[in-house]
Design an enzyme around this catalytic site. Structure first.
Site, short mmCIF file in Angstrom:
data_model
loop_
_atom_site.label_atom_id
_atom_site.label_comp_id
_atom_site.label_asym_id
_atom_site.label_seq_id
_atom_site.Cartn_x
_atom_site.Cartn_y
_atom_site.Cartn_z
N SER A 298 0.92 -1.21 0.06
CA SER A 298 0.02 0.14 -0.13
C SER A 298 0.93 1.12 -0.07
CB SER A 298 -0.81 -0.02 1.19
OG SER A 298 -1.56 1.20 1.14
N CYS A 299 0.15 2.54 -0.28
CA CYS A 299 0.94 3.60 -0.23
C CYS A 299 0.15 4.59 -0.14
CB CYS A 299 1.95 3.80 -1.28
SG CYS A 299 1.04 3.92 -2.92
N GLY A 300 0.11 5.81 -0.86
CA GLY A 300 -0.89 6.95 -0.88
C GLY A 300 -2.12 6.69 -1.92
N GLY A 302 -1.40 4.10 -4.67
CA GLY A 302 -1.29 2.89 -5.22
C GLY A 302 -0.11 2.82 -6.24
N TRP A 330 -4.06 4.49 0.81
CA TRP A 330 -4.66 5.24 1.98
C TRP A 330 -5.43 6.45 1.52
CZ3 TRP A 330 -4.18 4.74 6.82
CH2 TRP A 330 -4.53 6.02 7.65
#
Length: 346
Positions: A298-300, A302, A330
């Protein structure tokens, strides 16, 4: 500006092609080109500048060739709060691999979704590939900007893979390409001869949705749970809730039990290329990632989550069948969970 003799300079944007139809000739084309495939295959998902330069000499992206070609694709993208206000298209115009195509990460998305960078529909993906002049049998090498080294290219490479493009690789990386003296060009964008890319099928087993991630977060530390590990590529400050998100109004923090692996910890601090496989394994081991358990990156939005997924692949860490990328990441999570859910930790 270096000229591209076989292409026509018309306008900045790529030409619109007719909507692609299901192509039943792909299998025949693949058989016809099988003799070229072994000669033009790269040995690894990550490709060095030298390997790409040699491949481009053997099978350049000529619009008149019916053989499988090697197509460099620039996937440069910058965060919306970039201090210099740069855009991917801007740096593509300034410096690029000769005859490269530009994949716009802000446009090849699900336009119906309220969240940025969600995967496009199969039809939209096929249209984008058609407009880029990429054929199903072509080998695609995706690369990032000279400034960032590795950032958004892994996301575009992952997108092509989940839509079944048979030969896609990541250049490791364009910064080294420039420093090692390989050719570049600059100037206005040129149009390409577009074709008909077959409408693909999305490999949904590689994509984690909100409900799946929510279940993993709720099951964290519960006895008998599957033990899905969520790896977060954002900076420690954003993950810990001590720094703001780049998108106004979005709270920072992290999912319960998520493991913070900032994407730049997987890159060489000077070249911004991926670390060697053994060094990548060390990073994951020190962070306590269990290769036997399922992993969701995951991240901000994708994008940099795919840096983690690429590093896992390069390090051969964890089973490919048990690894997914959380497309919404996120940005979706922080907007969909309720404060009463207690699913945002700081």
């Amino acid at each position: 500006m270096a000229s591209i003799a076989t292409l026509r300079q018309v306008r900045v944007s790529l030409p619109r092609c007719g909507a692609p139809q299901l192509c039943h000739g792909v299998a025949r084309a693949s058989v016809a080109n099988v003799k070229f495939q072994a000669r033009r295959s790269f040995s690894s998902y990550l490709v060095t500048p030298q390997e790409l330069a040699e491949a481009l000499k053997k099978s350049p992206p000529s619009p008149i060739s019916s053989e499988p070609r090697v197509i460099p694709v620039c996937a440069s993208w910058f965060l919306p709060n970039d201090p210099q206000g740069r855009t991917g298209l801007q740096v593509f115009r300034e410096k690029r691999i000769p005859k490269a195509r530009f994949f716009d990460l802000d446009k090849v998305i699900d336009k119906r979704s309220p969240y940025p960078h969600m995967l496009p529909t199969p039809k939209h993906f096929a249209e984008a590939m058609s407009e880029l002049g990429i054929r199903h049998e072509d080998t695609v090498v995706v690369y990032d900007s000279h400034e960032l080294g590795i950032f958004s290219a892994p996301r575009v490479g992952w997108t092509m893979k989940v839509f079944g493009h048979p030969k896609v690789h990541i250049l490791n990386n364009f910064r080294l390409w420039v420093e090692q003296g390989f050719p570049t060009e600059s100037g206005n964008v040129w149009t390409v001869e577009c074709g008909t890319y077959p409408i693909p099928k999305l490999d949904e087993e590689k994509v984690a949705n909100f409900e799946e991630v929510r279940e993993a977060a709720q099951d964290y530390n519960k006895e008998g749970a599957e033990g899905v590990q969520i790896l977060d590529a954002r900076s420690y400050g954003r993950w810990s809730g001590k720094e703001p998100e780049p998108r106004p109004g979005l709270p920072s923090g992290h999912l319960p039990g998520s493991i913070n692996i900032p994407f730049d910890s997987l890159l060489d601090p000077k070249t911004k290329a991926f670390l060697p496989a053994d060094k990548l394994r060390e990073v994951f081991t020190k962070k306590g990632v269990d290769p036997e358990k399922p992993i969701i990156s995951s991240c901000g939005t994708g994008v940099t989550a795919c840096i983690i997924e690429t590093a896992l692949s390069e390090a051969q860490y964890g089973s490919p069948e048990k690894r997914k990328v959380y497309d919404g990441s996120w940005t979706e999570w922080a907007q969909r969970v309720k404060p009463s859910d207690s699913l945002i930790h700081t």
